[in-house]
Motif scaffolding. Structure first.
Motif, mmCIF file in Angstrom:
data_model
loop_
_atom_site.group_PDB
_atom_site.id
_atom_site.type_symbol
_atom_site.label_atom_id
_atom_site.label_comp_id
_atom_site.label_asym_id
_atom_site.label_seq_id
_atom_site.Cartn_x
_atom_site.Cartn_y
_atom_site.Cartn_z
ATOM 1 N N LEU A 81 1.886 2.530 -22.511
ATOM 2 C CA LEU A 81 1.484 2.132 -21.155
ATOM 3 C C LEU A 81 0.460 1.001 -21.233
ATOM 4 O O LEU A 81 0.565 -0.003 -20.518
ATOM 5 C CB LEU A 81 0.901 3.334 -20.398
ATOM 6 C CG LEU A 81 0.356 3.018 -19.009
ATOM 7 C CD1 LEU A 81 1.454 2.489 -18.084
ATOM 8 C CD2 LEU A 81 -0.302 4.254 -18.388
ATOM 9 N N LEU A 110 -2.722 6.267 -11.516
ATOM 10 C CA LEU A 110 -2.642 6.985 -12.796
ATOM 11 C C LEU A 110 -3.297 8.367 -12.713
ATOM 12 O O LEU A 110 -4.447 8.495 -12.286
ATOM 13 C CB LEU A 110 -3.335 6.166 -13.885
ATOM 14 C CG LEU A 110 -2.959 4.679 -13.978
ATOM 15 C CD1 LEU A 110 -3.705 4.017 -15.130
ATOM 16 C CD2 LEU A 110 -1.466 4.504 -14.165
ATOM 17 N N GLN A 137 5.126 12.405 -20.155
ATOM 18 C CA GLN A 137 4.751 11.268 -19.297
ATOM 19 C C GLN A 137 5.896 10.931 -18.353
ATOM 20 O O GLN A 137 7.026 10.690 -18.791
ATOM 21 C CB GLN A 137 4.380 10.053 -20.155
ATOM 22 C CG GLN A 137 3.212 10.375 -21.088
ATOM 23 C CD GLN A 137 2.543 9.160 -21.692
ATOM 24 O OE1 GLN A 137 3.050 8.041 -21.636
ATOM 25 N NE2 GLN A 137 1.377 9.366 -22.285
ATOM 26 N N THR A 178 -3.368 12.635 -14.598
ATOM 27 C CA THR A 178 -2.913 13.609 -15.590
ATOM 28 C C THR A 178 -2.720 14.925 -14.848
ATOM 29 O O THR A 178 -3.290 15.116 -13.768
ATOM 30 C CB THR A 178 -3.920 13.782 -16.754
ATOM 31 O OG1 THR A 178 -5.241 13.900 -16.209
ATOM 32 C CG2 THR A 178 -3.884 12.609 -17.698
ATOM 33 N N PRO A 223 -6.713 8.476 -17.779
ATOM 34 C CA PRO A 223 -6.410 7.202 -17.130
ATOM 35 C C PRO A 223 -7.656 6.416 -16.718
ATOM 36 O O PRO A 223 -7.634 5.184 -16.694
ATOM 37 C CB PRO A 223 -5.627 7.606 -15.869
ATOM 38 C CG PRO A 223 -5.304 9.046 -15.997
ATOM 39 C CD PRO A 223 -6.198 9.633 -17.013
ATOM 40 N N LEU A 251 0.407 11.358 -16.976
ATOM 41 C CA LEU A 251 0.302 10.858 -18.345
ATOM 42 C C LEU A 251 -0.052 11.911 -19.390
ATOM 43 O O LEU A 251 -0.333 11.577 -20.538
ATOM 44 C CB LEU A 251 -0.744 9.726 -18.368
ATOM 45 C CG LEU A 251 -0.398 8.581 -17.397
ATOM 46 C CD1 LEU A 251 -1.556 7.619 -17.256
ATOM 47 C CD2 LEU A 251 0.856 7.852 -17.862
ATOM 48 N N LEU A 282 -1.617 6.802 -24.770
ATOM 49 C CA LEU A 282 -1.331 5.818 -23.726
ATOM 50 C C LEU A 282 -1.008 4.442 -24.311
ATOM 51 O O LEU A 282 -1.052 3.436 -23.595
ATOM 52 C CB LEU A 282 -2.531 5.723 -22.764
ATOM 53 C CG LEU A 282 -2.894 7.039 -22.055
ATOM 54 C CD1 LEU A 282 -4.081 6.847 -21.122
ATOM 55 C CD2 LEU A 282 -1.701 7.564 -21.266
#
Ligand SMILES: O=C(O)CCC(=O)N[C@@H](CCC(=O)O)C(=O)O
Ligand SMILES: [Zn+2]
Length: 335
Positions: free
Chosen positions: A233, A150, A161, A152, A65, A216, A230
Motif C-alpha cells: 500500500l 484507512l 487486507q 484496521t 494507518p 488493513l 503495509l
C-alpha cells in the motif's frame, strides 16, 4: 524536516502551530488547515491534476494507518517525497486518537452524509468539520478525485487486507480503481449496493470522488503494528503522490470480489448474535444457520450460498449495523 510535517505530534499534543504554511526547498507547500488536517500542494507547474485525500484515525485505536500517513508526511516535509498530486492528510478523530479508543461518545463513521445534523457531541461536530475539509479540498473543477479512508479491524480476518467500495445510484464501480487496489495489496473488495453514512460513502456519493474504506489488518496500539504489513500500500501511495504509477493496464488477477447480501441491524437490547466472540472476518456461514435474533421474534437465518460474515459486533448502538453478510460477486458490472 519542516515542522508541519509533524502533524501527528501536533495532533497528539492538541497543539496549534504558530506558522500555518511552510514551503520545502523544492516548492512543495504544506498548509495546516485545522486540528489533524494538512494540505500538501506540489510546486507550480508540477501539479498533475489529481486530488488525493488520505484519512486515518476515524477510529482512534486504529493506529497502523495513522503511522503510515505520519511516515508519508515526514517524507514530504523532508523533501524526500516529491508530490505531483495535491494531497489532504486528515486524522479523523483526534480526541479518540489521544485516548487510544475507537470513539469518545459515538462512532464517527456513522455520522456522515448529514447524520451529524441529527446528533450532538464531539463526534458530530468533527464529522461536520471533516465533511467541510473534504468539500473544500474537492471543490476545484476539472480534477481527478481520490479518497482512501484507512482503517484496521476489531478482529482477525481470513482475508487480511480488503477494501469497501461505496455505492451511488447510476454510477458504476471502476475496473481501473479495483486494479489499483489489487496492486496496492488489497486481496478483496466488497462492492456496496446501497447508500451509506461512512466517510468514504460521503466523498463518493456527494463529492464525486472515487472513494474507499481500506481495512488493513487488526487494530493495535501505537508501536505494536509489526504484524501489519503495509509495504505494498505504501509503495502504491507513493506512486500516486509522485504521479509515477505504471501506465499499462493492470490486472484484477487474484482479487476477490464480494457484494453485500444483507446488513444485520441491531434493533434492540434483545439482539443476540450467535457467533463465537473470536470469529474472524470472512468466516463462511452455511445455509440455514441462525445468525441472530432480536425482539418480536425477528430471526436472521442464512439463506445465501457462499455467505460470509464481516464486522460482527453485537455491542453497537441500537439501529446500527451489527455485521454484514456478504456473498461472492462477479466483475461483470464494472465501468
Ligand atoms: O472491525 C470492525 O468490526 C469494524 C472495522 C471498521 O471500522 N470498519 C469500518 C468500515 C466502514 C465501511 O463500511 O466503509 C466501519 O465499520 O466504520
Ligand atoms: Zn475503523
Amino acid at each position: 524536516m519542516l515542522a508541519l510535517g509533524k502533524l501527528l505530534d501536533l495532533t497528539l499534543a492538541d497543539h496549534e502551530p504558530a506558522e500555518k504554511t511552510q514551503v520545502t526547498v523544492e516548492g512543495v507547500r504544506l498548509r495546516w488547515l485545522g486540528e489533524g488536517a494538512l494540505e500538501v500542494r506540489p510546486p507550480e507547474g508540477k501539479d498533475n491534476g489529481l486530488d488525493l485525500l488520505l484519512s486515518a484515525g476515524i477510529h482512534g485505536n486504529e493506529t497502523a494507518p495513522i503511522e503510515l500517513l505520519d511516515e508519508l508526511l515526514h517524507g514530504v516535509a523532508r523533501g524526500e517525497i516529491k508530490p505531483r498530486a495535491r494531497v489532504l492528510f486528515l486524522f479523523g478523530n483526534p480526541e479518540a486518537i489521544r485516548k487510544g479508543e475507537r470513539y469518545v461518545e459515538q462512532d464517527i463513521n456513522r455520522l456522515f452524509n448529514g447524520r451529524h445534523e441529527l446528533s450532538s457531541g464531539p463526534e458530530a461536530l468533527r464529522a461536520a468539520e471533516l465533511e467541510q475539509f473534504a468539500r473544500v479540498f474537492f471543490s476545484l473543477p476539472g480534477r481527478t478525485r481520490l479518497h482512501y479512508d484507512l482503517h484496521t479491524a476489531i478482529r482477525g480476518s481470513k482475508i487480511e487486507q480488503f477494501a469497501l467500495y461505496p455505492y451511488k445510484e447510476g454510477r458504476r464501480h471502476s475496473r481501473r480503481e479495483l486494479a489499483r487496489l489489487n496492486a496496492a495489496g488489497m486481496e478483496a473488495v466488497l462492492l456496496q449496493n446501497k447508500s451509506s453514512i461512512t466517510f468514504s460513502a460521503f466523498t463518493y456519493e456527494q463529492l464525486e470522488a472515487e472513494a474507499f474504506t481500506l481495512e488493513l489488518g487488526k487494530a493495535r496500539p501505537f508501536g505494536h503494528n509489526q504484524q501489519v504489513n503495509l509495504d505494498r500500500l505504501q509503495a502504491r501511495l507513493l506512486q500516486i503522490i509522485e504521479g509515477n504509477e505504471p501506465e499499462r493496464e493492470e490486472s484484477l488477477d487474484g482479487l476477490q470480489l464480494f457484494s453485500v447480501a444483507r446488513e444485520i441491524i441491531k434493533h434492540s437490547d434483545n439482539f443476540h448474535l450467535h457467533l463465537p466472540a473470536d470469529i474472524e472476518n470472512f468466516s463462511e456461514l452455511s445455509k440455514g444457520y441462525l445468525l441472530a435474533e432480536d425482539l418480536a421474534e425477528m430471526r436472521w437465518v442464512v439463506e445465501e450460498e457462499g455467505a460470509r460474515i464481516i464486522f460482527p459486533n453485537p455491542k453497537v448502538r441500537n439501529g446500527l449495523r451489527a455485521g454484514i453478510l456478504i456473498v461472492p460477486a462477479l466483475a461483470g458490472e464494472l465501468g
